[in-house]
Scaffold this motif. Sequence first.
Motif, PDB file in Angstrom:
ATOM      1  N   ARG A 183      29.497-103.154 -98.123  1.00  0.00           N
ATOM      2  CA  ARG A 183      28.320-103.563 -97.351  1.00  0.00           C
ATOM      3  C   ARG A 183      27.036-103.160 -98.046  1.00  0.00           C
ATOM      4  O   ARG A 183      26.068-103.935 -98.089  1.00  0.00           O
ATOM      5  CB  ARG A 183      28.380-102.954 -95.943  1.00  0.00           C
ATOM      6  CG  ARG A 183      29.361-103.629 -95.010  1.00  0.00           C
ATOM      7  CD  ARG A 183      29.102-103.197 -93.577  1.00  0.00           C
ATOM      8  NE  ARG A 183      29.279-101.755 -93.414  1.00  0.00           N
ATOM      9  CZ  ARG A 183      30.430-101.185 -93.070  1.00  0.00           C
ATOM     10  NH1 ARG A 183      31.504-101.940 -92.860  1.00  0.00           N
ATOM     11  NH2 ARG A 183      30.513 -99.879 -92.924  1.00  0.00           N
ATOM     12  N   ARG A 184      26.985-101.945 -98.597  1.00  0.00           N
ATOM     13  CA  ARG A 184      25.781-101.514 -99.300  1.00  0.00           C
ATOM     14  C   ARG A 184      25.541-102.374-100.528  1.00  0.00           C
ATOM     15  O   ARG A 184      24.396-102.733-100.833  1.00  0.00           O
ATOM     16  CB  ARG A 184      25.896-100.030 -99.690  1.00  0.00           C
ATOM     17  CG  ARG A 184      25.720 -99.079 -98.522  1.00  0.00           C
ATOM     18  CD  ARG A 184      25.489 -97.670 -99.023  1.00  0.00           C
ATOM     19  NE  ARG A 184      26.649 -97.151 -99.720  1.00  0.00           N
ATOM     20  CZ  ARG A 184      27.614 -96.442 -99.155  1.00  0.00           C
ATOM     21  NH1 ARG A 184      27.568 -96.191 -97.856  1.00  0.00           N
ATOM     22  NH2 ARG A 184      28.624 -95.982 -99.868  1.00  0.00           N
ATOM     23  N   ARG A 185      26.624-102.697-101.253  1.00  0.00           N
ATOM     24  CA  ARG A 185      26.458-103.532-102.439  1.00  0.00           C
ATOM     25  C   ARG A 185      25.994-104.930-102.059  1.00  0.00           C
ATOM     26  O   ARG A 185      25.131-105.504-102.731  1.00  0.00           O
ATOM     27  CB  ARG A 185      27.778-103.602-103.207  1.00  0.00           C
ATOM     28  CG  ARG A 185      27.693-104.293-104.548  1.00  0.00           C
ATOM     29  CD  ARG A 185      29.029-104.206-105.269  1.00  0.00           C
ATOM     30  NE  ARG A 185      29.439-102.820-105.454  1.00  0.00           N
ATOM     31  CZ  ARG A 185      30.612-102.464-105.956  1.00  0.00           C
ATOM     32  NH1 ARG A 185      31.506-103.385-106.278  1.00  0.00           N
ATOM     33  NH2 ARG A 185      30.907-101.187-106.115  1.00  0.00           N
ATOM     34  N   SER A 186      26.536-105.477-100.982  1.00  0.00           N
ATOM     35  CA  SER A 186      26.114-106.812-100.546  1.00  0.00           C
ATOM     36  C   SER A 186      24.659-106.805-100.089  1.00  0.00           C
ATOM     37  O   SER A 186      23.902-107.734-100.385  1.00  0.00           O
ATOM     38  CB  SER A 186      27.024-107.292 -99.404  1.00  0.00           C
ATOM     39  OG  SER A 186      28.369-107.391 -99.841  1.00  0.00           O
ATOM     40  N   ALA A 187      24.247-105.767 -99.372  1.00  0.00           N
ATOM     41  CA  ALA A 187      22.857-105.680 -98.937  1.00  0.00           C
ATOM     42  C   ALA A 187      21.917-105.550-100.120  1.00  0.00           C
ATOM     43  O   ALA A 187      20.840-106.159-100.149  1.00  0.00           O
ATOM     44  CB  ALA A 187      22.680-104.486 -97.989  1.00  0.00           C
ATOM     45  N   ARG A 188      22.317-104.777-101.143  1.00  0.00           N
ATOM     46  CA  ARG A 188      21.475-104.638-102.323  1.00  0.00           C
ATOM     47  C   ARG A 188      21.363-105.960-103.069  1.00  0.00           C
ATOM     48  O   ARG A 188      20.286-106.344-103.535  1.00  0.00           O
ATOM     49  CB  ARG A 188      22.052-103.563-103.240  1.00  0.00           C
ATOM     50  CG  ARG A 188      21.129-103.162-104.395  1.00  0.00           C
ATOM     51  CD  ARG A 188      21.770-102.126-105.300  1.00  0.00           C
ATOM     52  NE  ARG A 188      22.200-100.959-104.565  1.00  0.00           N
ATOM     53  CZ  ARG A 188      23.468-100.615-104.388  1.00  0.00           C
ATOM     54  NH1 ARG A 188      24.433-101.368-104.875  1.00  0.00           N
ATOM     55  NH2 ARG A 188      23.774 -99.528-103.722  1.00  0.00           N
ATOM     56  N   ARG A 189      22.483-106.690-103.176  1.00  0.00           N
ATOM     57  CA  ARG A 189      22.457-107.978-103.868  1.00  0.00           C
ATOM     58  C   ARG A 189      21.600-108.987-103.098  1.00  0.00           C
ATOM     59  O   ARG A 189      20.841-109.756-103.700  1.00  0.00           O
ATOM     60  CB  ARG A 189      23.871-108.525-104.026  1.00  0.00           C
ATOM     61  CG  ARG A 189      23.943-109.792-104.872  1.00  0.00           C
ATOM     62  CD  ARG A 189      25.365-110.313-104.977  1.00  0.00           C
ATOM     63  NE  ARG A 189      26.249-109.356-105.606  1.00  0.00           N
ATOM     64  CZ  ARG A 189      27.213-108.696-104.964  1.00  0.00           C
ATOM     65  NH1 ARG A 189      27.413-108.901-103.653  1.00  0.00           N
ATOM     66  NH2 ARG A 189      27.987-107.848-105.586  1.00  0.00           N
TER      67      ARG A 189
END
Length: 219
Positions: free
Chosen positions: A135-141
Amino acid sequence: MKRVVFDVAALIARLVTGVVLVAHGSQKWQGGLAATGQAFKGMGIPMPELAAAFATVVETAGGIFLILGLLVRLVGLLLLINMLGAIMYVHAGHGVLSSAGGWELPGALGALGLLFLALGGGRIGIDGIFAAMFRRRSARRAAEEERAEQPPRPEPSNVTTRPAGPATPATSAEAPRVPRQPTEHRAGGVNDDDMRDIDALVSDEPPPHRKPPNRSDAV
């Protein structure tokens, strides 16, 4: 708050279910797959050797995975299938209570497997850690893509804009206009006034009164 309560409840359910499964799976391992297959054959279970291997692996490895919180939904699906087979081929005709060979225990374990399949194992576990990282990686992307789609901001110019107000005369690099001064007599030059003075001297008449030049006319 509700999510925290669910995570704690899911953790407790996983631990208890995992311990029960590991206990049953280790019992089958200790007895041997061949003996377990013979027991399944006596119960009328089709393909008893394959069914024994499936039940042993699901109960042992699945119980460990539930304790760790790893692949909880997949373990829930396999546990549900295993318990449905046990109810259908062994316990369905013996009522509910396990003391009479009923479906009490496999029914409860199957219901827990269905619950894990539908809701997962909560955030307290390996699956929860991986999900939070994703989720954090998707939000950053998504944030990076949003910034890339925005138009670039105009660079600030060095020219300062004055506030609106009464118009002021624009400054110019040209030199200010200076009123023209009366033309001085050139050395050796004779103009009309000099000619009249000369005529007056020759005719013995007083020279006419010369009017001083008007500066305003020269502008």
